[in-house]
Design a protein around this motif. Sequence first.
Motif, PDB file in Angstrom:
ATOM      1  N   VAL A 119       0.842  -1.206   0.000  1.00  0.00           N
ATOM      2  CA  VAL A 119       0.000   0.000   0.000  1.00  0.00           C
ATOM      3  C   VAL A 119       0.878   1.259   0.000  1.00  0.00           C
ATOM      4  CG1 VAL A 119      -1.733   1.344   1.257  1.00  0.00           C
ATOM      5  CG2 VAL A 119      -1.927  -1.161   1.154  1.00  0.00           C
ATOM      6  N   ASN A 120       1.817   1.336   0.934  1.00  0.00           N
ATOM      7  CA  ASN A 120       2.563   2.595   1.091  1.00  0.00           C
ATOM      8  C   ASN A 120       3.549   2.854  -0.052  1.00  0.00           C
ATOM      9  OD1 ASN A 120       1.711   3.670   3.836  1.00  0.00           O
ATOM     10  ND2 ASN A 120       2.276   1.577   4.356  1.00  0.00           N
ATOM     11  N   LEU A 121       4.304   1.834  -0.435  1.00  0.00           N
ATOM     12  CA  LEU A 121       5.301   2.052  -1.494  1.00  0.00           C
ATOM     13  C   LEU A 121       4.731   1.745  -2.878  1.00  0.00           C
ATOM     14  CD1 LEU A 121       8.080   2.697  -2.597  1.00  0.00           C
ATOM     15  CD2 LEU A 121       8.790   0.360  -2.032  1.00  0.00           C
ATOM     16  N   MET A 122       4.240   0.515  -3.080  1.00  0.00           N
ATOM     17  CA  MET A 122       3.774   0.158  -4.422  1.00  0.00           C
ATOM     18  C   MET A 122       2.539   0.972  -4.817  1.00  0.00           C
ATOM     19  SD  MET A 122       6.130  -1.555  -5.507  1.00  0.00           S
ATOM     20  CE  MET A 122       5.406  -1.669  -7.152  1.00  0.00           C
ATOM     21  N   GLY A 123       1.719   1.352  -3.838  1.00  0.00           N
ATOM     22  CA  GLY A 123       0.588   2.232  -4.136  1.00  0.00           C
ATOM     23  C   GLY A 123       1.089   3.542  -4.730  1.00  0.00           C
ATOM     24  N   THR A 124       2.135   4.099  -4.138  1.00  0.00           N
ATOM     25  CA  THR A 124       2.729   5.343  -4.650  1.00  0.00           C
ATOM     26  C   THR A 124       3.295   5.124  -6.055  1.00  0.00           C
ATOM     27  OG1 THR A 124       3.257   6.033  -2.400  1.00  0.00           O
ATOM     28  CG2 THR A 124       4.501   7.095  -4.166  1.00  0.00           C
ATOM     29  N   VAL A 125       3.968   3.986  -6.229  1.00  0.00           N
ATOM     30  CA  VAL A 125       4.562   3.673  -7.542  1.00  0.00           C
ATOM     31  C   VAL A 125       3.455   3.534  -8.595  1.00  0.00           C
ATOM     32  CG1 VAL A 125       5.853   1.911  -8.833  1.00  0.00           C
ATOM     33  CG2 VAL A 125       6.582   2.548  -6.509  1.00  0.00           C
ATOM     34  N   ASN A 126       2.388   2.833  -8.246  1.00  0.00           N
ATOM     35  CA  ASN A 126       1.307   2.614  -9.218  1.00  0.00           C
ATOM     36  C   ASN A 126       0.668   3.937  -9.646  1.00  0.00           C
ATOM     37  OD1 ASN A 126       1.704  -0.152  -9.094  1.00  0.00           O
ATOM     38  ND2 ASN A 126       0.192  -0.448  -7.461  1.00  0.00           N
ATOM     39  N   VAL A 127       0.427   4.804  -8.682  1.00  0.00           N
ATOM     40  CA  VAL A 127      -0.190   6.097  -9.019  1.00  0.00           C
ATOM     41  C   VAL A 127       0.795   6.935  -9.844  1.00  0.00           C
ATOM     42  CG1 VAL A 127      -1.153   8.251  -8.111  1.00  0.00           C
ATOM     43  CG2 VAL A 127      -1.698   6.070  -6.986  1.00  0.00           C
ATOM     44  N   ALA A 128       2.051   6.929  -9.443  1.00  0.00           N
ATOM     45  CA  ALA A 128       3.052   7.739 -10.157  1.00  0.00           C
ATOM     46  C   ALA A 128       3.132   7.321 -11.629  1.00  0.00           C
ATOM     47  CB  ALA A 128       4.415   7.600  -9.478  1.00  0.00           C
ATOM     48  N   HIS A 129       3.127   6.013 -11.874  1.00  0.00           N
ATOM     49  CA  HIS A 129       3.179   5.550 -13.260  1.00  0.00           C
ATOM     50  C   HIS A 129       1.933   5.988 -14.033  1.00  0.00           C
ATOM     51  CE1 HIS A 129       6.762   2.957 -13.847  1.00  0.00           C
ATOM     52  NE2 HIS A 129       6.800   3.085 -12.536  1.00  0.00           N
ATOM     53  N   ALA A 130       0.797   5.938 -13.363  1.00  0.00           N
ATOM     54  CA  ALA A 130      -0.450   6.279 -14.060  1.00  0.00           C
ATOM     55  C   ALA A 130      -0.539   7.767 -14.401  1.00  0.00           C
ATOM     56  CB  ALA A 130      -1.650   5.854 -13.208  1.00  0.00           C
ATOM     57  N   VAL A 131       0.102   8.639 -13.605  1.00  0.00           N
ATOM     58  CA  VAL A 131      -0.083  10.086 -13.821  1.00  0.00           C
ATOM     59  C   VAL A 131       1.112  10.784 -14.462  1.00  0.00           C
ATOM     60  CG1 VAL A 131      -1.688  10.303 -11.892  1.00  0.00           C
ATOM     61  CG2 VAL A 131       0.740  10.815 -11.521  1.00  0.00           C
TER      62      VAL A 131
END
Length: 271
Positions: A119-131
């Motif tokens: 949630v904390n790290l991969m969630g950030t990575v997933n959103v960053a890639h999407a935006v």
Amino acid sequence: MDLRLEKQHAVIVGGARGIGWAIAEEFAQEGADVTIVDLSPQVSERASELAASARDEGQRWRGFQADVTQPSQVEAVFEQLRLDQPPQHVVIAAGIGSGKFGFPFTNLSPSDWPKVVDVNLMGTVNVAHAVAGDLRACGDGSLTLISSVAGQIGSQTDPPYSAAKAAVINFGQCMAKDLAAYGVRVNTICPGMIKTELNESVWKAWHDAQAPEDRLDYETWAGSKVRSVVPLQRWQTPQDIAALAVFLASPRGRNITGQTMNVDGGFVMHW
Ligand SMILES: NC(=O)c1ccc[n+]([C@@H]2O[C@H](COP(=O)([O-])OP(=O)(O)OC[C@H]3O[C@@H](n4cnc5c(N)ncnc54)[C@H](O)[C@@H]3O)[C@@H](O)[C@H]2O)c1
């Protein structure tokens, strides 16, 4: 101070409650259109409640339910937004703790780690890639990550949380360097101690680890902890974090990127 955010579009991931909600409200008060993305099924209702914070007529609110650990869900949200109103500012506030007291770290087992890191790290990575593409295209966008003071001190209360938050700080610096060429600013805010559901889940586990004969009631114990470790001797509030988040997104912060900023009453001081 006019932050000149009117008619800008801000997306707050993890914005249905707590710190993310305060950030969403603050953007609304600055005249921005606000989208909330959250795991909570109440996300659309919460987004419509932002109307109470509107500054101008015609501001828009949207809510999308998505789990940040699922790249396909995150991408689907931003694909929809891209067709309608691409984001200029994105704040990633979704986060969880392990819910267990991790001192010593062997109190936890390795199986307590993946969800917290996801949630904390991969969630950030997933959103960053999407935006990233949207922010590059808009030319003067911003991405603000919410990490934690725990990411700077090797916090003994919840090691997987602490380690994941340290990784968020580092990833924020990588992105700041990559995206600077496109005029996109990436900064990381590290909140100190804020009374939210997340804070209480981490601290309750710590409180409950005290010997029963030494145990104060939770509120008294938590208040005395804050007074003893925070130089300003008080809790921080979600609004303290929101004030910095809107400033960083605004043109007033146009030369700030790659920074890690503590809003923590002086808890972390580097020298
Ligand atoms: N409260 C504190 O003392 C404190 C201190 C330092 C850092 N932080 C950080 O601030 C951020 C916000 O925390 P908070 O205290 O407001 O917590 P909170 O629990 O009140 O809010 C977290 C929000 O994130 C959402 N969320 C959780 N998992 C998600 C997922 N998988 N996908 C999408 N949304 C998800 C929740 O539904 C909730 O709306 C977190 O990143 C947290 O680590 C909080």
